[in-house]
Motif scaffolding. Structure first.
Motif, mmCIF file in Angstrom:
data_model
loop_
_atom_site.group_PDB
_atom_site.id
_atom_site.type_symbol
_atom_site.label_atom_id
_atom_site.label_comp_id
_atom_site.label_asym_id
_atom_site.label_seq_id
_atom_site.Cartn_x
_atom_site.Cartn_y
_atom_site.Cartn_z
ATOM 1 N N GLY A 12 -51.536 -83.949 -83.691
ATOM 2 C CA GLY A 12 -50.955 -84.057 -82.360
ATOM 3 C C GLY A 12 -50.919 -85.476 -81.829
ATOM 4 O O GLY A 12 -49.876 -85.945 -81.365
ATOM 5 N N GLN A 13 -52.032 -86.180 -81.899
ATOM 6 C CA GLN A 13 -52.088 -87.555 -81.372
ATOM 7 C C GLN A 13 -51.182 -88.481 -82.175
ATOM 8 O O GLN A 13 -50.438 -89.274 -81.604
ATOM 9 N N HIS A 16 -47.584 -87.857 -81.309
ATOM 10 C CA HIS A 16 -47.231 -88.447 -80.013
ATOM 11 C C HIS A 16 -46.977 -89.948 -80.150
ATOM 12 O O HIS A 16 -46.068 -90.489 -79.516
ATOM 13 N N TYR A 19 -43.633 -90.304 -81.869
ATOM 14 C CA TYR A 19 -42.601 -89.968 -80.893
ATOM 15 C C TYR A 19 -42.391 -91.124 -79.920
ATOM 16 O O TYR A 19 -41.252 -91.492 -79.614
ATOM 17 N N ASP A 77 -43.166 -80.578 -81.474
ATOM 18 C CA ASP A 77 -43.830 -80.178 -80.239
ATOM 19 C C ASP A 77 -43.883 -81.324 -79.231
ATOM 20 O O ASP A 77 -43.676 -81.119 -78.028
ATOM 21 N N ALA A 78 -44.154 -82.534 -79.715
ATOM 22 C CA ALA A 78 -44.214 -83.704 -78.829
ATOM 23 C C ALA A 78 -42.853 -83.973 -78.195
ATOM 24 O O ALA A 78 -42.758 -84.253 -76.996
ATOM 25 N N ASP A 82 -42.075 -83.398 -74.065
ATOM 26 C CA ASP A 82 -41.522 -84.469 -73.248
ATOM 27 C C ASP A 82 -40.185 -84.058 -72.629
ATOM 28 O O ASP A 82 -39.901 -84.384 -71.477
#
Length: 177
Positions: A12-13, A16, A19, A77-78, A82
């Motif tokens: 996840g991080q 992000h 992204y 997902d990121a 957003d």
């Protein structure tokens, strides 16, 4: 409470960070001035999706490992977390968000398939014309050809980066030099 029970994606991080790098690069004025990408919500969204597609495509070149699947899902997902926030900031109400999100996700899915097929067939310009320049009645053919070359260049820059670096959140769309 149920969110606490949901397993967090370990990428996840990093997703992000990738992204954020894609978003920053897609905001470069050159895309709108030199390459003729429409400077509109749709044009900017499509350019961002092209960047995200290029990262996902590059990562799929590593094979269909669980790491790559997890990272690509976290990147997806990121992007759409957003987009949800962006729609809210634009004043779209809670009742309208799901409709807009479905439309945007469907658009992303269609673009991924179109770009993938176009790369396989060596016809990226056609997919760019339909998607990235789709809001223009007559896109400038010279700028379209230039954008095709730029997208292929960005893909080569991504391929030169290690999968480990990208999985760690470090990505670059331009050659350093």
């Amino acid at each position: 409470m149920l969110a606490l029970l949901k397993k967090k994606n370990p990428y996840g991080q990093a997703a992000h960070q990738v992204y954020a790098a894609a978003l920053e690069h897609a905001r470069s004025a050159a895309f709108y001035e030199e390459y003729g990408v429409p400077d509109s919500f749709d044009g900017r969204f499509d350019l961002l999706l092209l960047h995200v597609f290029l990262v996902m495509h590059r990562m799929l070149g590593e094979g269909g490992s669980k790491e790559v699947e997890g990272f690509n899902q976290a990147l997806f997902d990121a992007v759409f977390a957003d987009m949800d926030q962006t729609l809210r900031e634009m004043g779209i109400g809670d009742m309208g968000i799901p409709k807009h999100m479905r439309k945007m996700m469907k658009g992303f899915n269609g673009r991924v398939h179109a770009y993938e097929e176009a790369l396989t067939q060596g016809r990226l310009a056609g997919a760019l014309r339909k998607n990235l320049y789709g809001t223009l009645e007559h896109p400038d053919e010279g700028k379209l050809a230039k954008m095709e070359a730029k997208a292929l260049e960005m893909l080569e820059v991504l391929r030169a980066q290690s999968a480990g670096d990208i999985l760690g959140g470090a990505v670059c769309f331009e050659e350093k030099g």
